[in-house]
Design an enzyme around this catalytic site. Sequence first.
Site, PDB file in Angstrom:
ATOM      1  N   ALA A   9     132.774 -18.450  69.119  1.00  0.00           N
ATOM      2  CA  ALA A   9     132.829 -19.657  68.309  1.00  0.00           C
ATOM      3  C   ALA A   9     133.883 -19.551  67.216  1.00  0.00           C
ATOM      4  O   ALA A   9     134.137 -18.463  66.677  1.00  0.00           O
ATOM      5  CB  ALA A   9     131.457 -19.916  67.676  1.00  0.00           C
ATOM      6  N   PHE A  11     133.722 -20.611  64.172  1.00  0.00           N
ATOM      7  CA  PHE A  11     133.107 -20.150  62.925  1.00  0.00           C
ATOM      8  C   PHE A  11     132.934 -18.637  62.930  1.00  0.00           C
ATOM      9  O   PHE A  11     133.181 -17.964  61.926  1.00  0.00           O
ATOM     10  CB  PHE A  11     131.749 -20.838  62.732  1.00  0.00           C
ATOM     11  CG  PHE A  11     131.026 -20.381  61.498  1.00  0.00           C
ATOM     12  CD1 PHE A  11     131.327 -20.922  60.263  1.00  0.00           C
ATOM     13  CD2 PHE A  11     130.049 -19.391  61.568  1.00  0.00           C
ATOM     14  CE1 PHE A  11     130.674 -20.490  59.117  1.00  0.00           C
ATOM     15  CE2 PHE A  11     129.398 -18.956  60.437  1.00  0.00           C
ATOM     16  CZ  PHE A  11     129.704 -19.511  59.204  1.00  0.00           C
ATOM     17  N   ALA A  12     132.527 -18.097  64.051  1.00  0.00           N
ATOM     18  CA  ALA A  12     132.362 -16.643  64.151  1.00  0.00           C
ATOM     19  C   ALA A  12     133.695 -15.935  63.958  1.00  0.00           C
ATOM     20  O   ALA A  12     133.774 -14.904  63.274  1.00  0.00           O
ATOM     21  CB  ALA A  12     131.755 -16.273  65.503  1.00  0.00           C
ATOM     22  N   TYR A  55     126.749 -12.917  78.697  1.00  0.00           N
ATOM     23  CA  TYR A  55     125.898 -12.620  77.543  1.00  0.00           C
ATOM     24  C   TYR A  55     124.869 -11.536  77.866  1.00  0.00           C
ATOM     25  O   TYR A  55     124.613 -10.637  77.051  1.00  0.00           O
ATOM     26  CB  TYR A  55     125.154 -13.883  77.083  1.00  0.00           C
ATOM     27  CG  TYR A  55     126.035 -15.000  76.569  1.00  0.00           C
ATOM     28  CD1 TYR A  55     127.358 -14.773  76.191  1.00  0.00           C
ATOM     29  CD2 TYR A  55     125.543 -16.291  76.464  1.00  0.00           C
ATOM     30  CE1 TYR A  55     128.157 -15.799  75.726  1.00  0.00           C
ATOM     31  CE2 TYR A  55     126.321 -17.331  75.987  1.00  0.00           C
ATOM     32  CZ  TYR A  55     127.634 -17.090  75.627  1.00  0.00           C
ATOM     33  OH  TYR A  55     128.418 -18.105  75.163  1.00  0.00           O
ATOM     34  N   LEU A  71     125.928 -19.649  68.908  1.00  0.00           N
ATOM     35  CA  LEU A  71     125.964 -20.622  69.991  1.00  0.00           C
ATOM     36  C   LEU A  71     125.525 -22.005  69.499  1.00  0.00           C
ATOM     37  O   LEU A  71     124.971 -22.134  68.399  1.00  0.00           O
ATOM     38  CB  LEU A  71     125.038 -20.153  71.123  1.00  0.00           C
ATOM     39  CG  LEU A  71     125.385 -18.806  71.749  1.00  0.00           C
ATOM     40  CD1 LEU A  71     124.280 -18.361  72.707  1.00  0.00           C
ATOM     41  CD2 LEU A  71     126.727 -18.886  72.469  1.00  0.00           C
ATOM     42  N   HIS A  76     119.811 -21.615  70.521  1.00  0.00           N
ATOM     43  CA  HIS A  76     119.469 -20.563  69.562  1.00  0.00           C
ATOM     44  C   HIS A  76     118.159 -19.846  69.887  1.00  0.00           C
ATOM     45  O   HIS A  76     118.090 -18.618  69.878  1.00  0.00           O
ATOM     46  CB  HIS A  76     119.400 -21.151  68.150  1.00  0.00           C
ATOM     47  CG  HIS A  76     120.744 -21.481  67.587  1.00  0.00           C
ATOM     48  ND1 HIS A  76     120.909 -22.100  66.359  1.00  0.00           N
ATOM     49  CD2 HIS A  76     121.995 -21.282  68.085  1.00  0.00           C
ATOM     50  CE1 HIS A  76     122.202 -22.252  66.126  1.00  0.00           C
ATOM     51  NE2 HIS A  76     122.873 -21.782  67.153  1.00  0.00           N
ATOM     52  N   LYS A  94     122.156 -20.960  61.775  1.00  0.00           N
ATOM     53  CA  LYS A  94     121.216 -22.037  61.475  1.00  0.00           C
ATOM     54  C   LYS A  94     121.660 -23.317  62.193  1.00  0.00           C
ATOM     55  O   LYS A  94     122.848 -23.476  62.491  1.00  0.00           O
ATOM     56  CB  LYS A  94     121.094 -22.238  59.960  1.00  0.00           C
ATOM     57  CG  LYS A  94     122.430 -22.397  59.223  1.00  0.00           C
ATOM     58  CD  LYS A  94     122.980 -23.801  59.345  1.00  0.00           C
ATOM     59  CE  LYS A  94     124.453 -23.862  59.075  1.00  0.00           C
ATOM     60  NZ  LYS A  94     125.062 -25.070  59.670  1.00  0.00           N
ATOM     61  N   ARG A 163     128.527 -30.956  66.639  1.00  0.00           N
ATOM     62  CA  ARG A 163     127.722 -31.611  65.610  1.00  0.00           C
ATOM     63  C   ARG A 163     127.600 -33.108  65.860  1.00  0.00           C
ATOM     64  O   ARG A 163     126.699 -33.748  65.330  1.00  0.00           O
ATOM     65  CB  ARG A 163     128.331 -31.351  64.225  1.00  0.00           C
ATOM     66  CG  ARG A 163     128.290 -29.888  63.830  1.00  0.00           C
ATOM     67  CD  ARG A 163     129.252 -29.586  62.682  1.00  0.00           C
ATOM     68  NE  ARG A 163     129.291 -28.156  62.397  1.00  0.00           N
ATOM     69  CZ  ARG A 163     130.019 -27.274  63.068  1.00  0.00           C
ATOM     70  NH1 ARG A 163     130.772 -27.691  64.086  1.00  0.00           N
ATOM     71  NH2 ARG A 163     130.006 -26.002  62.748  1.00  0.00           N
ATOM     72  N   ASP A 175     122.700 -29.520  60.799  1.00  0.00           N
ATOM     73  CA  ASP A 175     123.866 -28.724  60.415  1.00  0.00           C
ATOM     74  C   ASP A 175     123.841 -28.332  58.943  1.00  0.00           C
ATOM     75  O   ASP A 175     123.993 -27.153  58.602  1.00  0.00           O
ATOM     76  CB  ASP A 175     125.149 -29.500  60.720  1.00  0.00           C
ATOM     77  CG  ASP A 175     126.400 -28.666  60.472  1.00  0.00           C
ATOM     78  OD1 ASP A 175     126.377 -27.468  60.818  1.00  0.00           O
ATOM     79  OD2 ASP A 175     127.382 -29.203  59.937  1.00  0.00           O
TER      80      ASP A 175
END
Length: 321
Positions: A9, A11-12, A55, A71, A76, A94, A163, A175
């Site tokens: 991701a 963000f990761a 995974y 993810l 999640h 989250k 989102r 979110d």
Amino acid sequence: MRWGILGAAKFAREWMAPAIHAAKGAELVAIATSDPAKAAGFSAFAPGMRVFDDYDALLADPDIDAVYVPLPNHLHVDWTIKALEAGKHVLCEKPIALKADEIDRVIAARDKAGKLAAEAFMIVHHPQFQRARELVQDGAIGKLAHVDAVFSYNNAGAVDNIRNRPETGGGGLPDIGVYTFGAARFVTGADCQRVTYADLRFENGVDVFAQVAADFGDFTYGAVVSMRMQPRQSITFHGDAGHLTLTAPFNANLYDVAQLTLETGNGVRQVERWPAANHYVLQVEAFGAAARGTADYACPLEFSRGTQAMMDMVFDKARNP
């Protein structure tokens, strides 16, 4: 602690991989992604990092101690449980679940595995929130009467963003509503008793604006959360002897410098700032300490369940005003 990441991701790559690299006692050793090209962006933090195309293969690696799960929201719960069953500690983005009772499954899996599992609610590890909690609970603003919070950004043009997609558990409340709700609960130590008002506006099946009012028993609460407004964020705790405001509570030192302002009687104004604190790094370090059994964790799954329960109340109130 040796970390693996499920999925590459954005963000990761931009935040959590660098945080794992920077955290004391942590090392990023593996990533799982079906697209090897996406793994390349992580190599700057872990040149010898192993890349899995599956995974489950990463979870089967005995050399990985902990897994970070960034993810899409609807995945999640299942992947957190799979990672626990594989004997890994798990830090999941989250919201860790989309309904409070789904977190019960994760709690049961955590207890059975004897591993640490937690939601990546990073703000509680930041010193501004720990200081706010101390001040409010020690009576620095007198008797708390009201909490108000706002968190907004505008991603109207990102139609393919997860989102903005209902099938991936999208929406503004899942979110960022978790921040406005959870921040109030963490600082005050109180739980929402009932949601008194909820105005939600939807586009393509996801909430893009929410105005919420709630009763916490000893104080009232109000919040605005939106994915269709100019970026803004703050949270204020207002008592009978003063008020305390965090002006960059959720994206500290990105939206603005992390700052706490306390105003009390006779115009006394106290300002504290934390320009260098990185709550992602602090989160990884706190997670490692808790996994080793040397410290308690500030955001256990039981806390996350309480925040999700409030989220469920908001959606219920919007459907049944």
